[in-house]
Enzyme design. Structure first.
Site, PDB file in Angstrom:
ATOM      1  N   ALA A 257      27.290  54.376  46.320  1.00 50.43           N
ATOM      2  CA  ALA A 257      26.715  53.539  45.204  1.00 50.43           C
ATOM      3  C   ALA A 257      25.443  53.966  44.928  1.00 50.43           C
ATOM      4  CB  ALA A 257      26.864  52.137  45.713  1.00 50.43           C
ATOM      5  N   LYS A 258      25.081  53.426  43.626  1.00 52.47           N
ATOM      6  CA  LYS A 258      23.784  54.012  43.125  1.00 52.47           C
ATOM      7  C   LYS A 258      22.437  53.439  43.895  1.00 52.47           C
ATOM      8  CE  LYS A 258      24.947  54.281  38.490  1.00 52.47           C
ATOM      9  NZ  LYS A 258      24.566  53.644  36.987  1.00 52.47           N
ATOM     10  N   ARG A 259      22.806  52.190  44.620  1.00 55.55           N
ATOM     11  CA  ARG A 259      21.784  51.682  45.706  1.00 55.55           C
ATOM     12  C   ARG A 259      21.454  52.488  46.931  1.00 55.55           C
ATOM     13  NH1 ARG A 259      26.180  48.351  45.671  1.00 55.55           N
ATOM     14  NH2 ARG A 259      27.347  48.301  47.690  1.00 55.55           N
TER      15      ARG A 259
END
Length: 486
Positions: A257-259
């Site tokens: 995920a981007k996070r």
């Protein structure tokens, strides 16, 4: 696909922000498939989703491709007769509406004038998910009704007319034949009410008209592929070779995920990773070479890459492995390039007048990413406050008491000594060791501890003192004597 047909692959990103690692892998594999076979690699910008468009994202795509070495043969700035290569510009030519109307004429698509209220009435809640399956209501409108609605300017979409009987099968090079029942296929929208094509429809039309032979995408698109295949069948076109790539997960086996902080190429660059190391690492996220070798240049990847060796199972983004690989690239790097890339990480740490290159020479083989440099060299800027327990080292046979004696005896010798080159310092310290009849470590450990204030350093006493110079080296030895005296 004909064996003699020239291989043409395309990377078709949407300009929605930073390039995700998964998208970079797709671009890389498409590049390698084309180049391995002497084919063409094409860039096509899919910008028709205006709601997700991010200003500057297109330029970021080009910058990333340039940094990774994925040079393309055709694109918006290299038209070889298949342009435009930007979807919004292609739309202006009327190509998508033209092909949608061709399907209408064949009975493979139809106008749909249903309003939001009617569509909302078709929604169902299945297993907690809201699903809308269109009921083909507008398929049964007469020609006169359709013409009247169009003449009145009534909003419409164009839907694909999928059969409700039988099955649709498509072949994927990694996952084999995949078959779905046609009753599971919704009549997806091809042209939206704003006149824009949907992603799926534009994708198929563009791939066919650009003679794309191999389509590479993530396995999350496997469920959509029967819809793509239905469009090829409806047009009577030869479908491309499908290659669906395994999922990339984090260390917890969840979708990257981007996070996570390292999901995009830009994130990794900002963390001090080299483009060539990132490309090498990403190439191995799902593909296995014939040997156990892990370090490849881009040219070597082109030579070795066989897409039939792509794995079905998911690939774990192993940050430990990426750091190791990046460290190997740094070790093998040309010295001048290393200085150039490493300089921003030392210029705000080292004091004025200190030889940056000599400091960097000490850390080149010890770091995995450039930000690691700071933790190795901070003591050059300022002697840290350290515990005298560091002077005790059983293997070196040193402790606080004999370390104090060594430093007190060496201080006047070093004060009188003028050659503070590494060789000069080695000479004076080895003379002292020989005269005292002690082991090297019994003198070098106390001296290195005093001048660095650290348990681990990138260089030994000779190199550190040469960089610090006579005055600062002596000052630090006096601090050591003072600490040990207390």
């Amino acid at each position: 696909m004909s064996e003699n047909k020239k291989i043409r692959t395309r990377y078709a990103p949407s300009p929605t922000g930073k390039m995700h690692v998964g998208n970079l892998r797709t671009a890389l594999y498409e590049f390698l498939i084309a180049k391995h076979a002497g084919g063409d690699f094409i860039i096509r910008i899919e910008d028709t989703d205006q709601e997700r468009y991010v200003e500057g994202a297109t330029e970021l795509i080009y910058k990333t491709l340039a940094l990774t070495g994925l040079s393309y043969d055709e694109g918006p700035d290299k038209d070889k007769g298949y342009g435009p290569y930007v979807q919004s510009e292609r739309m202006a030519t009327g190509i998508y509406l033209q092909y949608a109307k061709e399907l209408i004429e064949k009975g493979e698509a139809y106008y749909c004038f249903c309003d939001e209220e009617r569509l909302a009435s078709l929604r169902q809640n299945i297993d907690g998910k809201e699903i809308m399956t269109y009921d083909k209501h507008c398929l049964h409108l007469s020609k006169e009704e359709i013409e009247a609605n169009l003449a009145a300017g009534k909003p419409y979409v164009i839907r694909q007319n999928n059969p409700k009987e039988g099955e649709t099968t498509f072949h994927d090079e990694i996952y084999g034949d995949i078959t779905v029942k046609n009753e599971e296929l919704d009549d997806m929208i091809l042209i939206k009410s704003d006149g824009f094509p949907t992603y799926n429809f534009a994708n198929v039309v563009d791939d066919h008209t650009m003679n794309i032979t191999h389509v590479v995408r993530g396995c999350e698109y496997l469920s959509s592929s029967p819809k793509y295949q239905r469009l090829y069948d409806a047009f009577g076109w030869e479908s491309p070779v499908y290659i669906h790539l395994p999922l990339i997960t984090d260390e917890d086996h969840k979708k990257l995920a981007k996070r996570s902080g390292h999901a995009s190429f830009e994130d990794l660059m900002e963390q001090g990773f080299l483009p060539e190391a990132i490309v090498n690492f990403v190439a191995l996220l799902g593909w296995s070479p014939e040997s156990d070798r892990e370090i490849f240049t881009l040219e070597e990847l082109i030579e070795q890459f066989d897409y039939h060796r792509i794995n079905k199972s998911g690939s774990v983004f192993d940050m430990v492995k990426l750091r190791w690989m990046n460290g190997e690239y740094i070790k093998a790097m040309d010295t001048e390039r290393f200085y150039e890339l490493a300089e921003p990480y030392v210029q705000d740490i080292l004091p004025a007048g200190m030889d940056h290159k000599k400091v960097l020479d000490l850390v080149k083989t010890r770091i995995e990413v450039f930000p690691d440099i700071a933790g190795h060299i901070d003591f050059f800027a300022e002697l840290p406050d350290y515990d005298v327990a560091m002077y005790t080292h059983k293997k070196m046979k040193t402790n606080a008491e004999n370390s104090l004696a060594v430093l007190r005896e060496l201080l006047p010798i070093l004060e009188a000594w003028d050659d503070y080159s590494a060789d000069g310092i080695r000479e004076v310290l080895m003379n002292y060791v020989a005269e005292k009849g002690i082991k090297n470590g019994q003198a070098l450990w106390p001296v290195r501890t005093a001048v660095s204030g650290k348990q681990m350093t990138p260089g030994g006493a000779y190199e550190i003192m040469e960089i610090l110079g006579k005055e600062e080296s002596l000052r630090r030895i006096r601090v050591g004597i003072d600490k040990l005296s207390k």
